[in-house]
Scaffold this active site. Structure first.
Site, PDB file in Angstrom:
ATOM      1  N   TYR A 147      10.755   9.322   1.592  1.00 41.62           N
ATOM      2  CA  TYR A 147      10.784   8.331   0.102  1.00 41.62           C
ATOM      3  C   TYR A 147      11.693   8.866  -1.134  1.00 41.62           C
ATOM      4  O   TYR A 147      11.596   8.453  -2.072  1.00 41.62           O
ATOM      5  CB  TYR A 147       9.341   7.774  -0.135  1.00 41.62           C
ATOM      6  CG  TYR A 147       8.935   7.151   1.139  1.00 41.62           C
ATOM      7  CD1 TYR A 147       9.504   5.788   1.363  1.00 41.62           C
ATOM      8  CD2 TYR A 147       7.730   7.616   1.927  1.00 41.62           C
ATOM      9  CE1 TYR A 147       8.863   5.238   2.272  1.00 41.62           C
ATOM     10  CE2 TYR A 147       7.357   6.916   2.904  1.00 41.62           C
ATOM     11  CZ  TYR A 147       7.934   5.555   3.258  1.00 41.62           C
ATOM     12  OH  TYR A 147       7.316   4.895   4.564  1.00 41.62           O
ATOM     13  N   ARG A 161      13.390   4.255  12.243  1.00 43.65           N
ATOM     14  CA  ARG A 161      12.311   4.913  12.192  1.00 43.65           C
ATOM     15  C   ARG A 161      11.267   4.441  13.527  1.00 43.65           C
ATOM     16  O   ARG A 161      11.912   4.023  14.558  1.00 43.65           O
ATOM     17  CB  ARG A 161      11.315   4.682  11.243  1.00 43.65           C
ATOM     18  CG  ARG A 161      11.950   5.301   9.688  1.00 43.65           C
ATOM     19  CD  ARG A 161      11.350   5.085   8.341  1.00 43.65           C
ATOM     20  NE  ARG A 161      10.152   5.678   8.409  1.00 43.65           N
ATOM     21  CZ  ARG A 161       9.321   5.869   7.577  1.00 43.65           C
ATOM     22  NH1 ARG A 161       9.324   4.835   6.659  1.00 43.65           N
ATOM     23  NH2 ARG A 161       8.074   6.185   7.526  1.00 43.65           N
ATOM     24  N   ARG A 208       4.151  11.238  -1.796  1.00 44.93           N
ATOM     25  CA  ARG A 208       4.121  10.907  -0.165  1.00 44.93           C
ATOM     26  C   ARG A 208       5.179  11.188   0.185  1.00 44.93           C
ATOM     27  O   ARG A 208       6.522  10.788  -0.192  1.00 44.93           O
ATOM     28  CB  ARG A 208       3.770   9.254   0.020  1.00 44.93           C
ATOM     29  CG  ARG A 208       4.872   8.362  -0.328  1.00 44.93           C
ATOM     30  CD  ARG A 208       4.158   7.008  -0.172  1.00 44.93           C
ATOM     31  NE  ARG A 208       4.060   6.366   1.300  1.00 44.93           N
ATOM     32  CZ  ARG A 208       4.320   5.406   1.584  1.00 44.93           C
ATOM     33  NH1 ARG A 208       4.850   4.262   1.025  1.00 44.93           N
ATOM     34  NH2 ARG A 208       4.201   5.148   3.022  1.00 44.93           N
ATOM     35  N   ASN A 251       8.190  -5.499  -1.463  1.00 35.30           N
ATOM     36  CA  ASN A 251       8.217  -4.514  -0.366  1.00 35.30           C
ATOM     37  C   ASN A 251       6.831  -4.357   0.198  1.00 35.30           C
ATOM     38  O   ASN A 251       5.769  -3.638  -0.546  1.00 35.30           O
ATOM     39  CB  ASN A 251       8.592  -3.102  -0.978  1.00 35.30           C
ATOM     40  CG  ASN A 251       8.555  -1.997  -0.052  1.00 35.30           C
ATOM     41  OD1 ASN A 251       8.056  -2.017   1.336  1.00 35.30           O
ATOM     42  ND2 ASN A 251       9.148  -0.865  -0.274  1.00 35.30           N
ATOM     43  N   PRO A 278       0.809  -1.322  -0.029  1.00 32.36           N
ATOM     44  CA  PRO A 278      -0.034  -0.001  -0.149  1.00 32.36           C
ATOM     45  C   PRO A 278       0.735   1.284   0.024  1.00 32.36           C
ATOM     46  O   PRO A 278       1.897   1.370   0.522  1.00 32.36           O
ATOM     47  CB  PRO A 278      -0.811  -0.126   1.180  1.00 32.36           C
ATOM     48  CG  PRO A 278      -0.030  -1.147   2.151  1.00 32.36           C
ATOM     49  CD  PRO A 278       0.501  -1.967   1.165  1.00 32.36           C
ATOM     50  N   ASN A 279       0.327   2.168  -0.575  1.00 31.11           N
ATOM     51  CA  ASN A 279       1.081   3.683  -0.635  1.00 31.11           C
ATOM     52  C   ASN A 279       2.110   3.530  -1.665  1.00 31.11           C
ATOM     53  O   ASN A 279       2.658   4.748  -1.858  1.00 31.11           O
ATOM     54  CB  ASN A 279       0.847   4.147   0.703  1.00 31.11           C
ATOM     55  CG  ASN A 279      -0.298   4.213   1.343  1.00 31.11           C
ATOM     56  OD1 ASN A 279      -1.237   5.004   0.901  1.00 31.11           O
ATOM     57  ND2 ASN A 279      -0.408   3.596   2.610  1.00 31.11           N
ATOM     58  N   ALA A 309       3.436  -1.180   4.539  1.00 28.11           N
ATOM     59  CA  ALA A 309       2.785  -1.219   6.137  1.00 28.11           C
ATOM     60  C   ALA A 309       2.552  -2.442   6.526  1.00 28.11           C
ATOM     61  O   ALA A 309       2.594  -2.877   7.734  1.00 28.11           O
ATOM     62  CB  ALA A 309       1.728  -0.222   6.304  1.00 28.11           C
ATOM     63  N   SER A 324      13.188   3.136   2.686  1.00 28.71           N
ATOM     64  CA  SER A 324      13.610   3.843   3.763  1.00 28.71           C
ATOM     65  C   SER A 324      14.390   2.904   4.900  1.00 28.71           C
ATOM     66  O   SER A 324      14.156   1.681   4.823  1.00 28.71           O
ATOM     67  CB  SER A 324      12.675   4.620   4.621  1.00 28.71           C
ATOM     68  OG  SER A 324      11.570   3.550   5.098  1.00 28.71           O
ATOM     69  N   GLU A 340      12.891  -9.133   0.924  1.00 32.87           N
ATOM     70  CA  GLU A 340      12.315  -8.000   1.697  1.00 32.87           C
ATOM     71  C   GLU A 340      13.220  -6.626   1.146  1.00 32.87           C
ATOM     72  O   GLU A 340      14.278  -6.698   1.646  1.00 32.87           O
ATOM     73  CB  GLU A 340      12.181  -8.260   3.098  1.00 32.87           C
ATOM     74  CG  GLU A 340      11.538  -7.124   3.672  1.00 32.87           C
ATOM     75  CD  GLU A 340      11.609  -7.390   5.489  1.00 32.87           C
ATOM     76  OE1 GLU A 340      12.345  -7.940   5.739  1.00 32.87           O
ATOM     77  OE2 GLU A 340      11.020  -6.472   6.028  1.00 32.87           O
ATOM     78  N   ASP A 343       2.872 -16.302   5.803  1.00 33.04           N
ATOM     79  CA  ASP A 343       2.377 -17.404   5.684  1.00 33.04           C
ATOM     80  C   ASP A 343       2.398 -17.646   4.110  1.00 33.04           C
ATOM     81  O   ASP A 343       2.816 -18.916   3.605  1.00 33.04           O
ATOM     82  CB  ASP A 343       0.915 -17.849   6.294  1.00 33.04           C
ATOM     83  CG  ASP A 343       1.078 -18.038   7.664  1.00 33.04           C
ATOM     84  OD1 ASP A 343       2.094 -17.924   8.207  1.00 33.04           O
ATOM     85  OD2 ASP A 343      -0.133 -17.935   8.394  1.00 33.04           O
ATOM     86  N   HIS A 395      12.876  -2.328   1.767  1.00 33.05           N
ATOM     87  CA  HIS A 395      12.385  -1.174   1.932  1.00 33.05           C
ATOM     88  C   HIS A 395      12.903   0.026   1.434  1.00 33.05           C
ATOM     89  O   HIS A 395      14.417  -0.043   1.735  1.00 33.05           O
ATOM     90  CB  HIS A 395      12.136  -1.148   3.577  1.00 33.05           C
ATOM     91  CG  HIS A 395      11.254  -1.890   4.215  1.00 33.05           C
ATOM     92  ND1 HIS A 395      10.160  -2.084   4.064  1.00 33.05           N
ATOM     93  CD2 HIS A 395      11.811  -3.456   4.685  1.00 33.05           C
ATOM     94  CE1 HIS A 395       9.689  -3.329   4.455  1.00 33.05           C
ATOM     95  NE2 HIS A 395      10.723  -4.122   4.956  1.00 33.05           N
TER      96      HIS A 395
HETATM   97  C1  DQA Z   1       8.351   1.037   3.562  1.00 25.57           C
HETATM   98  C2  DQA Z   1       8.470   1.311   4.997  1.00 25.57           C
HETATM   99  C3  DQA Z   1       7.161   0.985   5.938  1.00 25.57           C
HETATM  100  O1  DQA Z   1       7.289   0.921   7.148  1.00 25.57           O
HETATM  101  C4  DQA Z   1       6.213   1.829   5.444  1.00 25.57           C
HETATM  102  O2  DQA Z   1       4.767   1.485   5.952  1.00 25.57           O
HETATM  103  C5  DQA Z   1       5.957   1.808   3.738  1.00 25.57           C
HETATM  104  C6  DQA Z   1       7.228   1.850   3.007  1.00 25.57           C
HETATM  105  C7  DQA Z   1       9.614   1.454   2.870  1.00 25.57           C
HETATM  106  O3  DQA Z   1      10.000   1.033   1.575  1.00 25.57           O
HETATM  107  O4  DQA Z   1      10.490   2.277   3.484  1.00 25.57           O
HETATM  108  O5  DQA Z   1       5.047   2.064   3.226  1.00 25.57           O
HETATM  109  O6  DQA Z   1       8.048  -0.244   3.316  1.00 25.57           O
END
Ligand code: DQA
Length: 149
Positions: A23, A107, A18, A74, A10-11, A77, A102, A98, A87, A100
């Site tokens: 980011y 954080r 954002r 990624n 999401p997002n 949230a 940031s 995985e 799972d 991210h």
């Molecule tokens: C994120 C870090 C997460 O904590 C956050 O909710 C995101 C982006 C990152 O790419 O840094 O939406 O996954």
């Protein structure tokens, strides 16, 4: 040709808009272009998908079974909340990284938990968009090493 699925939660479609201080100013489209260009340059097939829905992420992981050789995720949230996603990654058994954008380790407290990390071969955080290409390179290397065995 190796096939990698790059999943985004999401997002992440709001990149560029954002929280630019966290980011950056590059957009979601820029990220997709970077991933696809890197795939072409390194000779892998990559598909990129983004959804705001936890269930759709789970379904995308399930559908990758038998179709993809590596997953870059990624979960945004859902990283910090989703046992269902963990799972799903465990269920398909596809080598997973995985990512991210940031540095989540620096954080808020609620970002210090990652469920999916348990099933990930590697976590890349805080490397910006490059984290995705690093993840792809790691998976490719691993895939080739396994092929040589
Ligand atoms: C994120 C870090 C997460 O904590 C956050 O909710 C995101 C982006 C990152 O790419 O840094 O939406 O996954």
């Amino acid at each position: 040709m190796m096939k990698i699925l790059v999943l985004n939660g999401p997002n992440l479609n709001m990149l560029g808009i954002r929280e630019p201080a966290v980011y950056g100013r590059r957009t979601w489209r820029d990220l997709v272009d970077l991933i696809l260009a890197h795939a072409r340059e390194t000779g892998v097939f990559a598909a990129v998908y983004q959804t705001n829905s936890e269930g759709e992420l789970v379904t995308a992981v399930q559908k990758a079974y038998g179709r993809y050789d590596g997953l870059v995720i990624n979960p945004a949230a859902y990283t910090h909340t989703s046992v269902a996603l963990l799972d799903a990654v465990k269920a398909v058994g596809i080598p997973t990284v995985e990512v991210h954008i940031s540095d989540v380790s620096k954080r808020e407290d609620f970002r210090q938990v990652s469920f999916v990390r348990q099933a990930a071969a590697l976590t890349v955080a805080g490397h910006g968009f490059d984290g995705y290409t690093e993840a792809m390179d790691y998976l490719k290397k691993r895939y080739e090493a396994e092929g040589e065995r």
